[in-house]
Motif scaffolding. Structure first.
Motif, PDB file in Angstrom:
ATOM      1  N   GLU A   8      56.050  45.752  31.542  1.00  0.00           N
ATOM      2  CA  GLU A   8      54.842  46.582  31.529  1.00  0.00           C
ATOM      3  C   GLU A   8      53.602  45.726  31.774  1.00  0.00           C
ATOM      4  OE1 GLU A   8      54.530  49.879  31.462  1.00  0.00           O
ATOM      5  OE2 GLU A   8      56.721  49.870  31.622  1.00  0.00           O
ATOM      6  N   ASN A   9      53.628  44.491  31.277  1.00  0.00           N
ATOM      7  CA  ASN A   9      52.501  43.588  31.489  1.00  0.00           C
ATOM      8  C   ASN A   9      52.320  43.281  32.973  1.00  0.00           C
ATOM      9  OD1 ASN A   9      50.413  41.738  30.571  1.00  0.00           O
ATOM     10  ND2 ASN A   9      51.795  40.112  31.223  1.00  0.00           N
ATOM     11  N   ASN A  10      53.433  43.101  33.686  1.00  0.00           N
ATOM     12  CA  ASN A  10      53.365  42.860  35.125  1.00  0.00           C
ATOM     13  C   ASN A  10      52.811  44.077  35.857  1.00  0.00           C
ATOM     14  OD1 ASN A  10      56.441  41.083  34.781  1.00  0.00           O
ATOM     15  ND2 ASN A  10      54.445  40.159  35.157  1.00  0.00           N
ATOM     16  N   LYS A  11      53.201  45.245  35.398  1.00  0.00           N
ATOM     17  CA  LYS A  11      52.696  46.474  36.027  1.00  0.00           C
ATOM     18  C   LYS A  11      51.190  46.595  35.846  1.00  0.00           C
ATOM     19  CE  LYS A  11      57.022  49.054  35.516  1.00  0.00           C
ATOM     20  NZ  LYS A  11      57.698  50.212  34.886  1.00  0.00           N
ATOM     21  N   GLN A  12      50.685  46.185  34.693  1.00  0.00           N
ATOM     22  CA  GLN A  12      49.240  46.243  34.445  1.00  0.00           C
ATOM     23  C   GLN A  12      48.474  45.333  35.401  1.00  0.00           C
ATOM     24  OE1 GLN A  12      48.480  45.408  30.329  1.00  0.00           O
ATOM     25  NE2 GLN A  12      49.403  47.320  29.591  1.00  0.00           N
ATOM     26  N   GLN A  13      49.108  44.202  35.767  1.00  0.00           N
ATOM     27  CA  GLN A  13      48.461  43.288  36.705  1.00  0.00           C
ATOM     28  C   GLN A  13      48.256  43.920  38.075  1.00  0.00           C
ATOM     29  OE1 GLN A  13      51.234  39.870  36.125  1.00  0.00           O
ATOM     30  NE2 GLN A  13      49.352  38.689  35.880  1.00  0.00           N
ATOM     31  N   ALA A  14      49.055  44.913  38.391  1.00  0.00           N
ATOM     32  CA  ALA A  14      48.979  45.561  39.702  1.00  0.00           C
ATOM     33  C   ALA A  14      47.967  46.706  39.735  1.00  0.00           C
ATOM     34  CB  ALA A  14      50.356  46.069  40.114  1.00  0.00           C
ATOM     35  N   MET A  53      50.174  37.181  41.329  1.00  0.00           N
ATOM     36  CA  MET A  53      50.519  38.561  41.038  1.00  0.00           C
ATOM     37  C   MET A  53      49.335  39.520  41.131  1.00  0.00           C
ATOM     38  SD  MET A  53      53.780  38.779  40.297  1.00  0.00           S
ATOM     39  CE  MET A  53      53.768  40.337  39.408  1.00  0.00           C
ATOM     40  N   ALA A  54      48.222  39.163  40.487  1.00  0.00           N
ATOM     41  CA  ALA A  54      47.123  40.110  40.315  1.00  0.00           C
ATOM     42  C   ALA A  54      46.280  40.219  41.585  1.00  0.00           C
ATOM     43  CB  ALA A  54      46.236  39.669  39.149  1.00  0.00           C
ATOM     44  N   PRO A  55      46.066  41.430  42.102  1.00  0.00           N
ATOM     45  CA  PRO A  55      45.211  41.595  43.273  1.00  0.00           C
ATOM     46  C   PRO A  55      43.735  41.487  42.887  1.00  0.00           C
ATOM     47  CG  PRO A  55      45.916  43.732  42.482  1.00  0.00           C
ATOM     48  CD  PRO A  55      46.635  42.704  41.644  1.00  0.00           C
ATOM     49  N   GLY A  56      42.898  41.216  43.872  1.00  0.00           N
ATOM     50  CA  GLY A  56      41.457  41.259  43.658  1.00  0.00           C
ATOM     51  C   GLY A  56      40.913  42.599  44.113  1.00  0.00           C
ATOM     52  N   MET A  57      39.629  42.836  43.826  1.00  0.00           N
ATOM     53  CA  MET A  57      39.014  44.107  44.230  1.00  0.00           C
ATOM     54  C   MET A  57      37.558  43.881  44.601  1.00  0.00           C
ATOM     55  SD  MET A  57      40.521  46.506  41.165  1.00  0.00           S
ATOM     56  CE  MET A  57      40.821  45.079  40.109  1.00  0.00           C
ATOM     57  N   LEU A  58      37.079  44.667  45.539  1.00  0.00           N
ATOM     58  CA  LEU A  58      35.657  44.718  45.871  1.00  0.00           C
ATOM     59  C   LEU A  58      35.182  46.133  45.600  1.00  0.00           C
ATOM     60  CD1 LEU A  58      33.186  43.216  47.021  1.00  0.00           C
ATOM     61  CD2 LEU A  58      33.860  44.048  49.287  1.00  0.00           C
ATOM     62  N   VAL A  59      34.256  46.262  44.643  1.00  0.00           N
ATOM     63  CA  VAL A  59      33.800  47.571  44.186  1.00  0.00           C
ATOM     64  C   VAL A  59      32.333  47.757  44.565  1.00  0.00           C
ATOM     65  CG1 VAL A  59      33.498  49.080  42.191  1.00  0.00           C
ATOM     66  CG2 VAL A  59      35.395  47.442  42.240  1.00  0.00           C
ATOM     67  N   GLU A  60      31.991  48.934  45.093  1.00  0.00           N
ATOM     68  CA  GLU A  60      30.596  49.256  45.417  1.00  0.00           C
ATOM     69  C   GLU A  60      30.099  50.313  44.441  1.00  0.00           C
ATOM     70  OE1 GLU A  60      29.424  49.836  49.409  1.00  0.00           O
ATOM     71  OE2 GLU A  60      31.053  48.627  50.238  1.00  0.00           O
ATOM     72  N   GLN A  61      28.942  50.055  43.840  1.00  0.00           N
ATOM     73  CA  GLN A  61      28.380  50.969  42.856  1.00  0.00           C
ATOM     74  C   GLN A  61      26.864  50.860  42.885  1.00  0.00           C
ATOM     75  OE1 GLN A  61      30.116  53.076  40.813  1.00  0.00           O
ATOM     76  NE2 GLN A  61      28.227  53.917  39.954  1.00  0.00           N
ATOM     77  N   ASP A  62      26.181  51.970  43.097  1.00  0.00           N
ATOM     78  CA  ASP A  62      24.714  52.007  43.089  1.00  0.00           C
ATOM     79  C   ASP A  62      24.096  50.972  44.023  1.00  0.00           C
ATOM     80  OD1 ASP A  62      24.845  54.016  41.139  1.00  0.00           O
ATOM     81  OD2 ASP A  62      24.882  52.544  39.510  1.00  0.00           O
ATOM     82  N   GLY A  63      24.681  50.848  45.195  1.00  0.00           N
ATOM     83  CA  GLY A  63      24.143  49.921  46.184  1.00  0.00           C
ATOM     84  C   GLY A  63      24.462  48.459  45.926  1.00  0.00           C
ATOM     85  N   LYS A  64      25.249  48.189  44.892  1.00  0.00           N
ATOM     86  CA  LYS A  64      25.649  46.815  44.561  1.00  0.00           C
ATOM     87  C   LYS A  64      27.147  46.646  44.829  1.00  0.00           C
ATOM     88  CE  LYS A  64      21.543  46.026  42.725  1.00  0.00           C
ATOM     89  NZ  LYS A  64      20.559  45.093  43.316  1.00  0.00           N
ATOM     90  N   ARG A  65      27.519  45.433  45.113  1.00  0.00           N
ATOM     91  CA  ARG A  65      28.939  45.143  45.311  1.00  0.00           C
ATOM     92  C   ARG A  65      29.395  44.106  44.287  1.00  0.00           C
ATOM     93  NH1 ARG A  65      29.553  44.254  51.718  1.00  0.00           N
ATOM     94  NH2 ARG A  65      27.646  43.082  51.372  1.00  0.00           N
ATOM     95  N   ILE A  66      30.528  44.388  43.688  1.00  0.00           N
ATOM     96  CA  ILE A  66      31.089  43.514  42.649  1.00  0.00           C
ATOM     97  C   ILE A  66      32.481  43.088  43.084  1.00  0.00           C
ATOM     98  CG2 ILE A  66      31.753  43.323  40.222  1.00  0.00           C
ATOM     99  CD1 ILE A  66      29.821  45.714  39.709  1.00  0.00           C
TER     100      ILE A  66
END
Length: 278
Positions: free
Chosen positions: A10-16, A31-44
């Motif tokens: 389950e811990n491995n699944k959470q990493q995904a 294992m763990a993917p990265g992410m690029l999130v856009e919110q209120d004109g900002k990118r994280i």
């Protein structure tokens, strides 16, 4: 997990797990993917913490994504050994204080110092042209400690510069200077080593005579072009290099506290070998 015939916990699944609507950044080495999130004109950007996963993700996934929209960002990482981070910053202080484009960022490594020079522009060629004069000025000041850029390791640089086969007589690092080089020795340049002992070299001789004898011993034993010897007296480390028709000695100070003489000495030796044969 399927390829290795292992059960996924389950811990491995959470990493995904990823945030809905984010741009997923593939993790090619973990294992763990990265992410690029856009919110209120900002990118994280969210990336895994271990450098061996984060660094390639940033360079291969995140930066190309950002460059598609904002022109080009290009970096060269200059690498130095045998010099401390504080000394580097002192030598380059005026450049760092007046930086704009490109930027200059000193980074401490494991017994080495890295300087990342980063430029932004419409394309890679423009970025490289912006970096070139800064790179030249940095090397004019501390080039004696430079061994390579980006993915080049100091072991690779050393093996490339030494002009022939060689062997090591080691009275300082208990074989570490040999083992680190041997890991990158793809063409068998480094033929062998001996650890300093009275059965090889008499201990009551003066340091320079012992150094020469050690270098000659390994050169003859392993039938190499070059013999390298390392010995020390208190905090003073001596490097002797025996070639067919010459013998050179260099020395540097290295504290014995916390076993640093063993672990720091290899890089100090490598940078001297690089300069000696450049």
């Amino acid at each position: 997990f399927k390829e290795q015939k292992q059960a996924m916990s389950e811990n491995n699944k959470q990493q995904a797990l990823v945030i809905e609507g984010s741009t997923v950044l593939p993790n090619r080495v973990g294992m763990a993917p990265g992410m690029l999130v856009e919110q209120d004109g900002k990118r994280i950007a969210l990336m895994p913490g271990p450098p061996k996963e984060m660094n390639p993700m940033a360079e291969e996934e995140l930066l190309p994504l950002l460059m598609q929209e904002n022109g080009t960002i290009f970096s060269e990482q200059l690498k130095f050994a045998g010099i401390g981070e504080s000394r580097v910053e002192t030598e380059l202080l005026d450049l760092i204080d007046n930086q704009s484009n490109p930027t200059i960022e000193p980074l401490a490594g494991s017994h080495e110092v890295k300087i990342r020079v980063t430029a932004s522009g419409p394309d890679e060629a423009t970025c490289k042209s912006l970096i070139k004069p800064i790179r030249t000025e940095i090397l004019n000041r501390i080039g004696d400690y430079y061994f390579g850029s980006d993915e080049t390791t100091i072991e690779q640089a050393t093996l490339e510069k030494v002009p022939g086969t060689f062997a090591i007589y080691d009275g300082v690092t208990s074989g570490e200077v040999y083992s680190k080089l041997k890991e990158d020795d793809k063409v068998d340049k480094l033929r062998g080593m001996l650890v300093d002992d009275v059965i090889f070299v008499e201990q009551d001789l003066d340091i320079k005579t012992r150094l020469k004898s050690g270098a000659e011993q390994v050169r003859k034993l392993y039938q190499t072009d070059i013999g390298v010897a390392l010995l020390h007296e208190e905090d003073e480390v001596y490097l002797g290099v025996r070639t067919e028709d010459d013998f050179k000695i260099e020395a540097f100070t290295m504290t014995q506290k916390r076993n640093l003489i063993k672990h720091r000495t290899p890089n100090y030796v490598y940078i001297r070998l690089i300069n000696m044969f450049s």
